[in-house]
Design a protein around this motif. Structure first.
Motif, PDB file in Angstrom:
ATOM      1  N   ILE A 130      15.722 -23.261   0.293  1.00  0.00           N
ATOM      2  CA  ILE A 130      14.159 -23.165  -0.101  1.00  0.00           C
ATOM      3  C   ILE A 130      14.040 -23.606  -1.637  1.00  0.00           C
ATOM      4  O   ILE A 130      12.999 -24.139  -1.920  1.00  0.00           O
ATOM      5  CB  ILE A 130      13.905 -21.711   0.059  1.00  0.00           C
ATOM      6  CG1 ILE A 130      13.816 -21.255   1.548  1.00  0.00           C
ATOM      7  CG2 ILE A 130      12.502 -21.400  -0.745  1.00  0.00           C
ATOM      8  CD1 ILE A 130      13.660 -19.498   1.743  1.00  0.00           C
ATOM      9  N   HIS A 131      15.026 -23.423  -2.422  1.00  0.00           N
ATOM     10  CA  HIS A 131      14.756 -23.457  -3.861  1.00  0.00           C
ATOM     11  C   HIS A 131      15.777 -24.470  -4.682  1.00  0.00           C
ATOM     12  O   HIS A 131      15.658 -25.461  -5.304  1.00  0.00           O
ATOM     13  CB  HIS A 131      14.838 -22.203  -4.685  1.00  0.00           C
ATOM     14  CG  HIS A 131      14.396 -22.232  -6.015  1.00  0.00           C
ATOM     15  ND1 HIS A 131      13.293 -23.048  -6.533  1.00  0.00           N
ATOM     16  CD2 HIS A 131      15.285 -21.902  -7.079  1.00  0.00           C
ATOM     17  CE1 HIS A 131      13.368 -22.820  -7.810  1.00  0.00           C
ATOM     18  NE2 HIS A 131      14.536 -22.205  -8.028  1.00  0.00           N
ATOM     19  N   LEU A 132      17.180 -23.671  -4.311  1.00  0.00           N
ATOM     20  CA  LEU A 132      18.008 -24.643  -5.367  1.00  0.00           C
ATOM     21  C   LEU A 132      18.251 -25.965  -5.087  1.00  0.00           C
ATOM     22  O   LEU A 132      18.429 -26.954  -5.940  1.00  0.00           O
ATOM     23  CB  LEU A 132      19.658 -23.649  -5.182  1.00  0.00           C
ATOM     24  CG  LEU A 132      19.311 -22.313  -5.453  1.00  0.00           C
ATOM     25  CD1 LEU A 132      20.796 -21.823  -5.304  1.00  0.00           C
ATOM     26  CD2 LEU A 132      19.037 -22.025  -6.972  1.00  0.00           C
ATOM     27  N   ARG A 133      18.251 -26.476  -3.921  1.00  0.00           N
ATOM     28  CA  ARG A 133      18.400 -27.643  -3.395  1.00  0.00           C
ATOM     29  C   ARG A 133      17.426 -28.947  -4.428  1.00  0.00           C
ATOM     30  O   ARG A 133      17.781 -30.079  -4.700  1.00  0.00           O
ATOM     31  CB  ARG A 133      17.978 -27.952  -2.016  1.00  0.00           C
ATOM     32  CG  ARG A 133      18.536 -29.447  -1.586  1.00  0.00           C
ATOM     33  CD  ARG A 133      17.712 -29.532  -0.023  1.00  0.00           C
ATOM     34  NE  ARG A 133      18.447 -28.782   0.923  1.00  0.00           N
ATOM     35  CZ  ARG A 133      19.521 -28.893   1.624  1.00  0.00           C
ATOM     36  NH1 ARG A 133      20.305 -30.026   1.277  1.00  0.00           N
ATOM     37  NH2 ARG A 133      19.933 -28.092   2.481  1.00  0.00           N
ATOM     38  N   ASN A 134      16.483 -28.444  -4.632  1.00  0.00           N
ATOM     39  CA  ASN A 134      15.293 -29.033  -5.241  1.00  0.00           C
ATOM     40  C   ASN A 134      15.339 -29.002  -6.835  1.00  0.00           C
ATOM     41  O   ASN A 134      14.360 -29.874  -7.305  1.00  0.00           O
ATOM     42  CB  ASN A 134      14.102 -28.854  -4.884  1.00  0.00           C
ATOM     43  CG  ASN A 134      13.818 -28.883  -3.378  1.00  0.00           C
ATOM     44  OD1 ASN A 134      14.304 -29.987  -2.682  1.00  0.00           O
ATOM     45  ND2 ASN A 134      13.295 -27.568  -2.756  1.00  0.00           N
ATOM     46  N   ILE A 135      16.297 -28.339  -7.206  1.00  0.00           N
ATOM     47  CA  ILE A 135      16.381 -28.483  -8.833  1.00  0.00           C
ATOM     48  C   ILE A 135      17.070 -29.925  -9.354  1.00  0.00           C
ATOM     49  O   ILE A 135      17.995 -30.431  -8.908  1.00  0.00           O
ATOM     50  CB  ILE A 135      17.405 -27.262  -9.245  1.00  0.00           C
ATOM     51  CG1 ILE A 135      16.704 -25.973  -8.906  1.00  0.00           C
ATOM     52  CG2 ILE A 135      17.234 -27.255 -10.853  1.00  0.00           C
ATOM     53  CD1 ILE A 135      15.372 -25.596  -9.522  1.00  0.00           C
ATOM     54  N   GLN A 136      16.180 -30.392 -10.643  1.00  0.00           N
ATOM     55  CA  GLN A 136      16.741 -31.762 -10.914  1.00  0.00           C
ATOM     56  C   GLN A 136      17.901 -31.388 -11.930  1.00  0.00           C
ATOM     57  O   GLN A 136      17.473 -30.710 -12.859  1.00  0.00           O
ATOM     58  CB  GLN A 136      15.562 -32.404 -11.406  1.00  0.00           C
ATOM     59  CG  GLN A 136      15.664 -33.821 -12.008  1.00  0.00           C
ATOM     60  CD  GLN A 136      15.878 -34.577 -10.902  1.00  0.00           C
ATOM     61  OE1 GLN A 136      15.275 -34.362  -9.754  1.00  0.00           O
ATOM     62  NE2 GLN A 136      16.560 -35.786 -10.915  1.00  0.00           N
ATOM     63  N   LEU A 137      18.917 -32.195 -11.898  1.00  0.00           N
ATOM     64  CA  LEU A 137      19.892 -32.178 -12.786  1.00  0.00           C
ATOM     65  C   LEU A 137      19.792 -33.226 -13.792  1.00  0.00           C
ATOM     66  O   LEU A 137      19.564 -34.389 -13.498  1.00  0.00           O
ATOM     67  CB  LEU A 137      21.362 -32.046 -12.251  1.00  0.00           C
ATOM     68  CG  LEU A 137      22.530 -32.377 -13.209  1.00  0.00           C
ATOM     69  CD1 LEU A 137      22.707 -31.196 -13.881  1.00  0.00           C
ATOM     70  CD2 LEU A 137      23.789 -32.618 -12.262  1.00  0.00           C
ATOM     71  N   ASN A 138      19.713 -32.784 -15.197  1.00  0.00           N
ATOM     72  CA  ASN A 138      19.668 -33.835 -16.226  1.00  0.00           C
ATOM     73  C   ASN A 138      20.839 -34.792 -16.370  1.00  0.00           C
ATOM     74  O   ASN A 138      22.074 -34.435 -16.251  1.00  0.00           O
ATOM     75  CB  ASN A 138      19.576 -33.125 -17.553  1.00  0.00           C
ATOM     76  CG  ASN A 138      19.495 -34.079 -18.874  1.00  0.00           C
ATOM     77  OD1 ASN A 138      18.415 -35.067 -18.816  1.00  0.00           O
ATOM     78  ND2 ASN A 138      20.452 -34.257 -19.437  1.00  0.00           N
ATOM     79  N   MET A 139      20.499 -36.216 -16.348  1.00  0.00           N
ATOM     80  CA  MET A 139      21.479 -37.336 -16.392  1.00  0.00           C
ATOM     81  C   MET A 139      21.406 -38.121 -17.725  1.00  0.00           C
ATOM     82  O   MET A 139      22.155 -39.026 -17.809  1.00  0.00           O
ATOM     83  CB  MET A 139      21.152 -38.143 -15.087  1.00  0.00           C
ATOM     84  CG  MET A 139      21.701 -37.210 -13.710  1.00  0.00           C
ATOM     85  SD  MET A 139      23.053 -36.428 -13.720  1.00  0.00           S
ATOM     86  CE  MET A 139      24.232 -37.723 -13.861  1.00  0.00           C
ATOM     87  N   GLU A 140      20.504 -37.801 -18.539  1.00  0.00           N
ATOM     88  CA  GLU A 140      20.246 -38.405 -19.982  1.00  0.00           C
ATOM     89  C   GLU A 140      21.086 -37.651 -20.886  1.00  0.00           C
ATOM     90  O   GLU A 140      20.709 -36.559 -21.435  1.00  0.00           O
ATOM     91  CB  GLU A 140      18.922 -38.585 -20.135  1.00  0.00           C
ATOM     92  CG  GLU A 140      18.480 -39.292 -21.457  1.00  0.00           C
ATOM     93  CD  GLU A 140      17.159 -39.596 -21.708  1.00  0.00           C
ATOM     94  OE1 GLU A 140      16.832 -39.918 -22.901  1.00  0.00           O
ATOM     95  OE2 GLU A 140      16.298 -39.685 -20.817  1.00  0.00           O
ATOM     96  N   TYR A 141      21.950 -38.160 -21.752  1.00  0.00           N
ATOM     97  CA  TYR A 141      22.584 -37.430 -22.678  1.00  0.00           C
ATOM     98  C   TYR A 141      21.862 -37.503 -24.167  1.00  0.00           C
ATOM     99  O   TYR A 141      21.215 -38.240 -24.445  1.00  0.00           O
ATOM    100  CB  TYR A 141      24.005 -38.165 -23.178  1.00  0.00           C
ATOM    101  CG  TYR A 141      24.951 -37.350 -23.943  1.00  0.00           C
ATOM    102  CD1 TYR A 141      25.917 -36.838 -23.267  1.00  0.00           C
ATOM    103  CD2 TYR A 141      24.698 -37.471 -25.290  1.00  0.00           C
ATOM    104  CE1 TYR A 141      26.973 -36.167 -23.902  1.00  0.00           C
ATOM    105  CE2 TYR A 141      25.610 -36.990 -26.111  1.00  0.00           C
ATOM    106  CZ  TYR A 141      26.581 -36.075 -25.336  1.00  0.00           C
ATOM    107  OH  TYR A 141      27.652 -35.351 -26.046  1.00  0.00           O
ATOM    108  N   VAL A 142      21.640 -36.006 -24.331  1.00  0.00           N
ATOM    109  CA  VAL A 142      20.867 -35.624 -25.469  1.00  0.00           C
ATOM    110  C   VAL A 142      21.927 -35.056 -26.530  1.00  0.00           C
ATOM    111  O   VAL A 142      22.791 -34.224 -26.286  1.00  0.00           O
ATOM    112  CB  VAL A 142      20.003 -34.597 -25.194  1.00  0.00           C
ATOM    113  CG1 VAL A 142      19.193 -34.080 -26.315  1.00  0.00           C
ATOM    114  CG2 VAL A 142      18.840 -35.154 -24.202  1.00  0.00           C
TER     115      VAL A 142
END
Length: 442
Positions: free
Chosen positions: A325-337
């Motif tokens: 329902i929820h966790l699958r759709n979380i976006q993981l950051n891929m840009e190094y800050v």
């Protein structure tokens, strides 16, 4: 120091010259009246005597001057020696104070812990700063073998096994929650191991089903000082509960927020906080227990706009329902800050609170329905709510999680939930003067 030496030398030479002058007049006798034939001899004898005394005075003066020079040189050498001796001492103190943030991996019976460990090893910038400690519950041998394959190759990775694998006696109505009781017991054991047995001052906690972003470690290096300086904070989390790409600003991965809702899923805890939590640690559902403001002294956490962790663990105590329902759709950051190079003082409570309130209640107000029906725009707006029902209705329409824990909405800070919808910053805020959360909500 060079200026002082010149001054002292000048004074010493002046004193020597004065001494010579006085000595000269002290030995000079007033001539008596003598006969003409003895005058030349008398004068010559006096000149010779005066010359001898002058030579002796000059010799003594030279000796005195040499002593002065030696004394000055000695003092100068002492100062240099003292500097040379203290410099390594300073380096030693600095090296002993070098930050160590161990990573605690909570594992049980999933051999996919390999994926978690592979990423931790891949992205960590320093073995010394980020040693990895795996704590395994469940007694699952296949998972243990996977963990050992890492510890045998890398001495900075260690494993400890939960010794208490006993079944927890529960009333029939709670038997279905046994897994949550075991998790709480395991966390208590693992955190005591890190803080009491190993003596660490802080720890990054991840579970065995988490992926991490490339800047995961940089994120914690940059934000950890906030935890040390701001006593109104108790944790730093890498997770955004409302981290779906439809409700976050992907163009600003450096953006961080304060939150009253414990996010978990990759978070830092300090030893001094654990000493307060440990005596009252709950038997189960520890994460929701940490979301009760009373249990954390009404302190806050830091969270990112874009999550630095992603859960791939569909199989677990929640039976995969929450994941789908929820966790699958979380976006993981891929840009190094490079968080260690950013000014994060805007997150200190006094600055953050005044800025947030001034911003939120000065913006145009729209309803969630109006916002979602309007054309995409860039101007920020505020959406107001008056009670639990109007909050949930607006949150659901905006695409946010609409549940509460102890009256706290997910990601809320002082009752305000911030998101980014259809190209603009949106603040879901109370239409009343907020003082505290209502535990009856939800």
């Amino acid at each position: 120091m060079r200026v002082n030496i010149k001054k002292i030398t000048l004074i010493a030479c002046s004193l020597v010259f004065l001494w010579l002058l006085l000595s000269y007049f002290s030995v000079l006798e007033v001539p008596k009246t003598v006969g003409p034939k003895h005058a030349a001899i008398e004068i010559e004898n006096r000149i010779l005597k005066l010359q001898k005394q002058m030579d002796e005075q000059i010799a003594d003066s030279n000796k005195l001057l040499e002593k002065v020079k030696k004394h000055l040189n000695k003092n100068d050498v002492v100062k240099v020696d003292e500097f040379e001796e203290t410099e390594p001492e300073i380096e030693s103190v600095q090296s002993s104070d070098q930050l160590i943030l161990p990573v605690l991996v909570i594992a049980c019976d999933r051999v996919t812990v390999k994926r978690c460990l592979d990423n931790l090893v891949k992205f960590r910038p320093s073995k010394e700063t980020f040693p990895i400690i795996v704590s395994q519950d469940c007694g699952h041998n296949a998972t243990y073998e996977v963990i050992k394959s890492f510890t045998e190759l890398d001495s900075s990775i260690s494993v400890v096994r939960q010794p208490d694998l006993s079944e927890i006696a529960l009333p029939r109505v709670k038997v279905k929650f046994r897994g949550y009781y075991k998790i709480a017991r395991h966390y208590k054991f693992a955190l005591n191991h890190v803080f009491e047995t190993l003596g660490h001052e802080a720890v990054i906690i991840v579970e065995d089903d988490l992926d991490i972003s490339p800047d995961f470690f940089e994120y914690f290096l940059g934000t950890y000082p906030l935890l040390l300086k701001d006593k109104t904070l108790w944790c730093i989390s890498a997770w955004n509960d409302n981290g779906k790409k439809e409700v976050i600003d992907m163009s600003h991965p450096e953006l961080l927020h304060r939150t009253d809702f414990f996010p978990g899923l990759g978070w830092v805890l300090r030893r001094e906080t654990w000493t307060k939590l440990e005596p009252k640690w709950p038997a189960a559902f520890f994460d929701d227990w940490l979301r009760n403001p009373v249990n954390i002294d009404r302190k806050a956490c830091i969270r990112p706009e874009v999550s630095r962790t992603y859960s791939f663990g569909k199989v677990g105590v929640s039976k995969g329902l929450f994941f789908d329902i929820h966790l699958r759709n979380i976006q993981l950051n891929m840009e190094y800050v490079e968080f260690t190079k950013l000014n994060l003082t805007y997150l200190y409570k006094e600055q953050y609170d005044s800025s947030l309130s001034a911003q939120v209640y000065s913006l145009p107000v729209m309803s969630a329905e109006q916002l979602m029906s309007a054309a995409p725009a860039s101007a920020p707006v505020t959406v107001l709510y008056s009670n639990a029902k109007t909050y949930q209705r607006a949150a659901k329409r905006l695409g946010l999680m609409d549940d509460f824990r102890s009256g706290v909405p997910r990601t809320a800070y002082r009752g305000i939930v911030t998101c980014f919808v259809r190209g603009r910053r949106v603040y879901l805020a109370p239409d009343f003067e907020w003082t505290k959360y209502d535990s009856t909500w939800g």
